[in-house]
Design a protein around this motif. Structure first.
Motif, mmCIF file in Angstrom:
data_model
loop_
_atom_site.group_PDB
_atom_site.id
_atom_site.type_symbol
_atom_site.label_atom_id
_atom_site.label_comp_id
_atom_site.label_asym_id
_atom_site.label_seq_id
_atom_site.Cartn_x
_atom_site.Cartn_y
_atom_site.Cartn_z
ATOM 1 N N UNK A 1 0.819 -0.895 -0.248
ATOM 2 C CA UNK A 1 -0.511 -0.028 -0.348
ATOM 3 C C UNK A 1 0.469 1.347 0.143
ATOM 4 N N UNK A 2 2.140 1.025 0.715
ATOM 5 C CA UNK A 2 3.138 1.964 0.929
ATOM 6 C C UNK A 2 3.857 2.438 -1.165
ATOM 7 N N UNK A 3 3.558 1.338 -1.345
ATOM 8 C CA UNK A 3 4.708 1.203 -2.995
ATOM 9 C C UNK A 3 3.542 2.242 -3.583
ATOM 10 N N UNK A 4 2.586 1.898 -3.570
ATOM 11 C CA UNK A 4 1.148 2.278 -4.526
ATOM 12 C C UNK A 4 1.497 3.527 -4.074
ATOM 13 N N UNK A 5 1.327 4.187 -2.287
ATOM 14 C CA UNK A 5 0.722 6.122 -2.362
ATOM 15 C C UNK A 5 2.292 6.636 -2.984
ATOM 16 N N UNK A 6 3.626 5.666 -3.082
ATOM 17 C CA UNK A 6 4.503 6.242 -3.594
ATOM 18 C C UNK A 6 4.745 6.487 -5.396
#
Length: 285
Positions: free
Chosen positions: A269-274
């Motif tokens: 989920x963090x990678x998607x936000x980045x």
């Protein structure tokens, strides 16, 4: 335009010898096609490009139980390490000490030096010890002392730096200067793209373990980039993924400032936000 037309075009007013060399080069390139049938030079490994050949491998003789090197050195050693930097540490049955040989099997450093432990050469230096319980220091290929210190443990040099242990783990350069004081439990660096790796990434960043489940990030200059106050840190190409003790993930920018709030249960989920930050053109560096 094919390479023959190119050569004919170059021939006009050009030096005949130069044209001949160009034609020969173009013919060679055309013959060396890529695996998928495309035009261009054939794929080569870095060792092929640099003209390096694979060093002989250590092999144990079943009859004598002794070690040698395939096609290079006959079996006469009780122990034999792989070649590195064109050198290998070996130990004869009659001696407790290691000696150093070259690719021809010639002795470079003999057993009289009394090294009871020795690690492979890397960047022209190797860690050796006359004490099996520790006391590591670095020598060069001429058996000259380069890095003193008597460390409890040490890892091979990589890009001029080596991990060393004296109580805790730190970093030393090839001149013996302590870059990172030995106060950490370890240098193990997880990467988004793989890993973890031991020590620094190619861009000079390392995740350090300060104990009590606290990790941070230092750079090659020994500067603390991310304070060791996180439960986990993962190196991202443009950021640092961080987790708290509750297992929630977020991200910091490359200066260690907040970038993605600590609220996600999954790294994905963090990678998607980045990814969204990059696509939207918002600053992430």
């Amino acid at each position: 335009m094919n390479h023959f037309e190119t050569a004919l075009d170059l021939r006009k007013g050009a030096d005949p010898e130069l044209v001949e060399r160009i034609e020969a080069a173009l013919d060679t390139i055309t013959r060396k096609t890529t695996a998928d049938g495309g035009w261009g030079p054939y794929p080569r490994t870095s060792d092929e490009i640099l003209g390096r050949t694979e060093p002989p491998r250590p092999l144990r003789d079943q009859r004598s139980g002794l070690w040698g090197y395939v096609g290079a050195v006959p079996p006469r050693y009780a122990q034999a390490q792989p070649f590195a930097d064109g050198l290998a540490w070996v130990r004869r049955p009659e001696s407790p000490a290691w000696e150093l040989i070259d690719l021809a099997g010639e002795t470079v450093i003999d057993a009289s030096s009394g090294y009871l432990a020795a690690e492979r050469f890397a960047e022209g230096l190797a860690w050796v010890s006359r004490d099996e319980a520790g006391g590591w220091y670095a020598i060069d290929q001429h058996n000259r002392l380069i890095v003193p210190g008597g460390f409890d443990d040490a890892k091979a040099f990589h890009r001029g730096l080596a991990l060393v242990k004296r109580g805790g783990w730190g970093v030393i350069d090839r001149h013996g200067r302590m870059i990172v004081p030995p106060r950490f439990r370890g240098f193990v660096t997880p990467l988004v793209s793989g890993g973890p790796i031991e020590g620094f990434t190619d861009e000079g960043l390392a995740v350090v373990d300060a104990g009590d489940d606290h990790v941070g990030v230092v750079d090659r200059a020994g500067q603390l980039v991310v304070a060791p106050e996180h439960a986990a840190v993962v190196i991202h190409p443009v950021a640092f993924l961080v987790a708290d003790r509750f297992g929630l993930w977020g991200a910091l920018d490359r200066q260690g400032g907040p970038l993605v709030e600590l609220k996600y249960k999954e790294q994905a989920d963090v990678l998607e936000e980045l990814d969204r930050l990059v696509i939207d053109g918002r600053p992430v560096l």
